[in-house]
Enzyme design. Sequence first.
Site, PDB file in Angstrom:
ATOM      1  N   ASP A   6      -5.414  -9.096   9.723  1.00 35.28           N
ATOM      2  CA  ASP A   6      -7.144  -8.871   9.830  1.00 35.28           C
ATOM      3  C   ASP A   6      -7.723 -10.342  10.640  1.00 35.28           C
ATOM      4  O   ASP A   6      -8.890 -10.187  10.844  1.00 35.28           O
ATOM      5  CB  ASP A   6      -7.884  -7.773   8.928  1.00 35.28           C
ATOM      6  CG  ASP A   6      -6.916  -8.442   7.744  1.00 35.28           C
ATOM      7  OD1 ASP A   6      -6.468  -8.798   7.415  1.00 35.28           O
ATOM      8  OD2 ASP A   6      -7.054  -7.198   6.700  1.00 35.28           O
ATOM      9  N   LYS A  15       0.746  -1.807  -0.079  1.00 35.82           N
ATOM     10  CA  LYS A  15       0.508   0.699   0.099  1.00 35.82           C
ATOM     11  C   LYS A  15       0.933   1.280  -0.227  1.00 35.82           C
ATOM     12  O   LYS A  15       1.654   1.382  -0.942  1.00 35.82           O
ATOM     13  CB  LYS A  15      -1.125  -0.094   1.562  1.00 35.82           C
ATOM     14  CG  LYS A  15      -1.608  -1.040   0.812  1.00 35.82           C
ATOM     15  CD  LYS A  15      -2.494  -1.342   2.284  1.00 35.82           C
ATOM     16  CE  LYS A  15      -2.597  -3.053   3.255  1.00 35.82           C
ATOM     17  NZ  LYS A  15      -2.989  -3.087   4.392  1.00 35.82           N
TER      18      LYS A  15
END
Length: 468
Positions: free
Chosen positions: A197, A162
Amino acid sequence: RKKWKRVVGVLKELEESCETTVGRLRQVVDAMAVEMHAGLASEGGSKLKMLLTFVDNLPSGSEKGIFYALDLGGTNFRVLRVELGGQRSELDPDVEHQPIPEQLMTGRSEDLFDFIASSLHRFVENGNDSVQSSIMKELGFTFSFPVKQTSVSSGVLIKWTKAFAIKDMVGKEVAGALQQALDRKGLNMRVAVLVNDTVGTLALGHYHDADTVAAVIIGTGTNACYWERTDAIIKCQGLLTTSGGMVVNMEWGNFWSSHLPRTSYDIDLDAESPNPNDQGFEKMISGMYLGDIVRRVILRMSEELDVFGPVSSRLYVPFALRTPAMAAMHEDDSPELTEVAKILQDVLDISDVPLKVRKLVVKICDVVTRRAARLAAAGIVGILKKIGRDGSGGITGGRSRSDIKMRRTAVAVEGSLYTQYTMFREYLHEALHEILGEDIARHVVINVTEDGSGTGAALLAASHSSSG
Ligand code: ADP
C-alpha cells in the site's frame, strides 16, 4: 493534597520519559538514516528490511487508458477501475467494496483467488467493459502482506498477517496465483504490478506532484517507502533500471533506536503484545497503540493514586480505549470537558471525574500523541537525510548551509492519524519545522493522497504496462 502531588509526579515522569527535544529528534533522524544504509547494505543488516519493490518508474501524468486494481489487505477487499486521459487530471475511480467471506481466509488459496477473480469479472462486466476483449487489460494488485518480491509483478508470500491463514499459500508466488485464477475465468487481464500500500501511495502522490520522493502511511499501523538510487542498494549488486532508481519499501514500523524515548508503559505494551520486540517504532506511533498507551497510564494512576475512584475493571481490558476515542478527549475544547467525562464514562466506566482530573487525562493524551507525531516527523526527515534532501548538503560539500539550493521536495501521506487527528498533524508539522529549520522546511511539502493503495496500484499498472 499530598495525593495530588503524587499524581503530578507520575505525569511529570511520563512527560520526561516521552521527551522529544529537537536534539533528541535529530538523533532519531540520524539513526533512521544509518539504519536505512545498513538495511540496504546487506540482507538482515538492520531491523529495517528495506525491501526491493522493482518499481522503477512512477506515474507521470501522461498515462492513458483504462486500468484496474485489486486491493487485498483487510477484511474488505476492493476492486477499482480508473480511466486516464493522458493529462494529469482529477482521478475519479469506480470502486467496489467486497467483504471476503470468513471461510475463504483460512481455506485453500485457489478458492480465495477464484472468489477474487469472480468479483473482478462481475465488476468488469458491470462497467460495460468487455470481459473477453481482445485487448488485454492491465491490473495492479495491492497485497498488503509481507512479500519477498522477485520482479515488479511477482513475489512470494513470506507469511500471512491479520485474519488470513491460508497454509498452502505461504512460500508461493502471489501474482501467479491470481493470474491463474483470472485465466480460469477467461478474463483477458495481466497482473502488471504487485505492490504494497505505501508504494501505491507514492505512485499516486507522484502522479499529482512530480517532486514526490517518499510516502508515509500512519493509520492502524505505519510504514514508509521512498525513491532510491539503484547504486545505493548495495545488497543487490548489478541492479540495473532504466531510470537508475527504484522504490524501496522500508517497513519502517520495525525501526528501532536507543534514542527513541521509551516509557515503562511502552515496555509493558510490547511485552504483552503478540509480537514482542517487533514493530517498535509502530508501537509508539500508530492508531492501533496510542489509545492503549493512554489506558495504561490511567490504569496506573487509578491503581496507585486513587484519583479515578474505585479502579474500573474496564481499565484492565487491553485496547479498551481506542485511538479515535482518545483523540476525541484530546480535542475536547468545551470548558467543562464534557466529552472527556462522557468517554471516561462510556468507554472506561469511570464516572464522576472532577474537572481537575479530566484535565489531567487531556494532558496524558497530549503527551502520548505529541511524542508519536514528532517521532513520525523525525522518521520523515531521516528519509530526506538519506537521499540528501534535508538541506544538510552532504554531497555538495564546502558550501555553507545558506548557499545550498534546496530542491522542492514532496512527501505523500495517508492514514487517519494524519488526516483525521488535527493535533497529531499539527505536532508533526511543527516538529518538521523545528528539525529542518524554516529555510529548509519551506521547500518540503506534505501532500495528502486519497486511496493510494487502490488508485496508486492502477496508476502503476499503467506506468508498467506492457504496451507502455
Ligand atoms: P488503515 O486501517 O488502513 O490503516 P486508517 O488510515 O483509516 O486505515 O487508520 C485507521 C486507524 O486510525 C484506526 O486504527 C484508528 O485507531 C485510527 N483513527 C481513526 N480515526 C481516528 C481519529 N479521528 N483520530 C485518531 N485516530 C483515528
